[in-house]
Structures are given as C-alpha cells and as structure tokens.
Motif scaffolding. Structure first.
Motif, PDB file in Angstrom:
ATOM      1  N   GLY A   1      36.193 -13.312 -12.434  1.00 11.82           N
ATOM      2  CA  GLY A   1      37.044 -12.690 -11.426  1.00 11.82           C
ATOM      3  C   GLY A   1      38.239 -11.972 -12.016  1.00 11.82           C
ATOM      4  N   ILE A   2      38.727 -12.417 -13.184  1.00 13.42           N
ATOM      5  CA  ILE A   2      39.841 -11.723 -13.833  1.00 13.42           C
ATOM      6  C   ILE A   2      39.356 -10.336 -14.247  1.00 13.42           C
ATOM      7  CG2 ILE A   2      41.391 -11.745 -15.830  1.00 13.42           C
ATOM      8  CD1 ILE A   2      41.245 -14.810 -15.721  1.00 13.42           C
TER       9      ILE A   2
ATOM     10  N   LEU B   1      33.719 -25.342 -27.544  1.00 13.22           N
ATOM     11  CA  LEU B   1      34.411 -26.299 -28.403  1.00 13.22           C
ATOM     12  C   LEU B   1      35.242 -25.569 -29.455  1.00 13.22           C
ATOM     13  CD1 LEU B   1      31.840 -29.173 -29.109  1.00 13.22           C
ATOM     14  CD2 LEU B   1      34.108 -29.411 -28.072  1.00 13.22           C
ATOM     15  N   GLU B   2      34.653 -24.546 -30.042  1.00 13.34           N
ATOM     16  CA  GLU B   2      35.364 -23.763 -31.050  1.00 13.34           C
ATOM     17  C   GLU B   2      36.551 -23.031 -30.434  1.00 13.34           C
ATOM     18  OE1 GLU B   2      32.749 -21.163 -33.107  1.00 13.34           O
ATOM     19  OE2 GLU B   2      31.393 -22.755 -33.767  1.00 13.34           O
ATOM     20  N   LYS B   3      36.353 -22.466 -29.254  1.00  5.68           N
ATOM     21  CA  LYS B   3      37.452 -21.767 -28.577  1.00  5.68           C
ATOM     22  C   LYS B   3      38.588 -22.728 -28.259  1.00  5.68           C
ATOM     23  CE  LYS B   3      35.209 -17.843 -26.274  1.00  5.68           C
ATOM     24  NZ  LYS B   3      34.953 -17.186 -24.958  1.00  5.68           N
TER      25      LYS B   3
ATOM     26  N   ALA C   1      34.421  -6.497 -18.924  1.00  7.03           N
ATOM     27  CA  ALA C   1      33.698  -6.726 -20.177  1.00  7.03           C
ATOM     28  C   ALA C   1      32.285  -7.238 -19.900  1.00  7.03           C
ATOM     29  CB  ALA C   1      34.463  -7.712 -21.051  1.00  7.03           C
ATOM     30  N   MET C   2      32.146  -8.140 -18.925  1.00  8.90           N
ATOM     31  CA  MET C   2      30.819  -8.665 -18.586  1.00  8.90           C
ATOM     32  C   MET C   2      29.942  -7.582 -17.974  1.00  8.90           C
ATOM     33  SD  MET C   2      31.579 -12.507 -17.143  1.00  8.90           S
ATOM     34  CE  MET C   2      32.386 -13.726 -18.187  1.00  8.90           C
TER      35      MET C   2
ATOM     36  N   GLU D   1      34.193 -11.800 -25.525  1.00  6.51           N
ATOM     37  CA  GLU D   1      35.408 -12.291 -26.181  1.00  6.51           C
ATOM     38  C   GLU D   1      36.565 -12.439 -25.195  1.00  6.51           C
ATOM     39  OE1 GLU D   1      36.152 -13.353 -29.220  1.00  6.51           O
ATOM     40  OE2 GLU D   1      34.023 -13.249 -29.743  1.00  6.51           O
ATOM     41  N   GLU D   2      36.584 -11.588 -24.172  1.00  4.98           N
ATOM     42  CA  GLU D   2      37.709 -11.565 -23.246  1.00  4.98           C
ATOM     43  C   GLU D   2      37.772 -12.784 -22.336  1.00  4.98           C
ATOM     44  OE1 GLU D   2      36.720  -7.364 -24.355  1.00  4.98           O
ATOM     45  OE2 GLU D   2      35.597  -9.175 -23.852  1.00  4.98           O
ATOM     46  N   ALA D   3      36.662 -13.502 -22.185  1.00  7.62           N
ATOM     47  CA  ALA D   3      36.595 -14.572 -21.187  1.00  7.62           C
ATOM     48  C   ALA D   3      36.438 -15.944 -21.826  1.00  7.62           C
ATOM     49  CB  ALA D   3      35.440 -14.312 -20.224  1.00  7.62           C
ATOM     50  N   TRP D   4      37.005 -16.951 -21.174  1.00  9.83           N
ATOM     51  CA  TRP D   4      36.819 -18.334 -21.603  1.00  9.83           C
ATOM     52  C   TRP D   4      35.426 -18.810 -21.211  1.00  9.83           C
ATOM     53  CZ3 TRP D   4      37.597 -22.585 -24.188  1.00  9.83           C
ATOM     54  CH2 TRP D   4      37.206 -23.819 -23.654  1.00  9.83           C
TER      55      TRP D   4
END
Length: 254
Positions: A158-159, A102-104, A165-166, A141-144
């Motif tokens: 997949g990106i 929600l914040e993102k 990062a994961m 941080e890099e992912a939605w």
C-alpha cells in the motif's frame, strides 16, 4: 485486458490518506493498453476482501485483479489472508522469504541500535513470510513484506513507493491493445453533445468529455482497441470542435 483494482485501507475511507495508488495504477495500466473497468476501496476487513476477490476472480469480465494495501505485518494488515480465503488457498510460509526477512531484520537492528533499544519492536516473521499456496512472491528492495501473484490476482503493497516497485516487477503482464487520443478545447461541455455522440456512433469508439476549469481547457478523449479507427475518430472530432494547446500540466481532474 480488463483489470479491476481494489485498494484496501481504513485510512483511505476515513480520508486521512489520499488514495493516490488507484489513480497511478489506472494511468499505468491504461498506458500499457489495458482497460480498468472497476476501482473499489474497502476497509481492512478479511471477510470483505475475501468476498470481493472470490466474486471478481470468478467473473469473466475481469482478466486480472490488483489488490493494494494491508500487507505490512501489523494486526490490521489482513489483505494476504483475505486473498487466500477468497481463492480457497491455505497460507504457507515461504522459507526463502522467511530467510530474507531474517536478514533484513538483522540489518535493521544493526543500523538502528538506538531505535531498537528505545522501542520494543515486535516482528512476526512467520506471518510476513506467509503467502497463499502456490503464489509467486513479489520481492522488491523498497518493501519489507513481499507481495505476490496467485492466479489472476496481484497483491501489492500500500505504501506508494513499494507498490510502484512491485507493479514494475509485473507490468509486462498487463499489455493490451487499448489506445487513446486526447485533444483540448475552450468550448463548454454543453456544446459538445452532438459531436461526442456522433463520434461514438460513427466509429464505435468510447468518447469522454471532461469540462474546462478556471485555469484549464476542457478535454475530449477518444479510446478504442484499433489505433487506426481511434485516429479517424479523433480527426473527425477535430474538424468539428474548436481546439487549443494542451496545458503545461494536465492534472487529470474531471
């Protein structure tokens, strides 16, 4: 530690996206001492994802399974659902993940008002925050959308930047005692048969040969679980094979 990698995506099978994730993960896992024993690419099909996750999870040959791709929140992103099905887990909305999304979403709308005004953006926050029951979220941080870990199955984005990062968030889980050494040779692969076979039989190591190309020498790779034995085997090979300097850039092509 034996690891299987499943990369998910119709675009990978169609050839419209190069599957760099599999190669990067295999390299990272090998560097950490793990052994990659399977790499599989499958389409965005929930039942197929579930089938492979279920069977490989039950297979003692694998200590961990990494699944990448298909967690973005669009209709064809069905990897999390497939993994949940394969492990007989219900999907559960993680409230902390939901609040974070929600914040993102609010921040995105504030920072991109023209984009939001031009396009009808549909964001299913509940779906993005749903993970298999008892899974550990992987939030970077890099992912939605989050990845997750459930039992021995690691679900990553997949990106590539998001996936990396994961993986870095859980890379400590993939330590092992595998080790390898590589030398380079101008000799044609056909002349190396006796040496390669002899090293494998004499030292009980895995020996791989990768042929030379027009602009690069051939490679011989010795791998095993005992560093001392690998060093002995490589020394034995060096005595019997003409060697050359490593190329400035080794692209890893076979």
């Amino acid at each position: 530690m034996n690891v299987a990698i499943i990369t998910v995506g119709d675009e990978l099978l169609a050839g419209t996206t190069t599957n760099t994730n599999a190669a990067w993960l295999a390299s990272q896992l090998t560097d950490h001492g793990s052994t990659v024993t399977r790499i599989l690419t499958i389409p965005d099909e929930r039942d197929l994802i579930a089938d492979y996750v279920s069977r490989w999870h039950a297979d003692d040959a694998f200590d961990a399974i990494i699944v990448t791709g298909g967690i973005g929140g669009t209709p064809d992103d069905v990897t999390v659902e497939g993994v949940a099905d394969g492990l007989n887990r219900n999907l559960v909305v993680d409230e902390s993940i939901h609040d974070g999304l929600l914040e993102k979403a609010a921040t995105f709308r504030e920072e991109n008002p023209e984009l939001v005004a031009e396009y009808d953006l549909e964001i299913d926050l509940e779906a993005a925050a749903s993970l298999p029951a008892d899974a550990t979220p992987l939030v970077v941080e890099e992912a939605w959308a989050p990845g997750c870990v459930v039992d021995d199955v690691y679900v990553l984005a997949g990106i590539p930047d998001e996936m990396k990062a994961m993986f870095h968030a859980v890379e400590a889980d993939f330590g092992g005692n595998g080790t390898s050494r590589t030398i380079y040779t101008p000799a044609p692969e056909g002349s190396l048969h006796d040496v390669l076979e002899g090293a494998g039989e004499r030292f009980d190591v895995d020996v791989g040969s990768y042929p030379r190309g027009e602009t690069r020498p051939g490679r011989i790779r010795v791998s095993g679980t005992e560093p001392e034995i690998v060093e002995e085997a490589m020394a034995w090979v060096r005595e019997r094979v003409e060697t050359t300097a490593a190329p400035a850039f080794d692209d890893g092509e076979n």
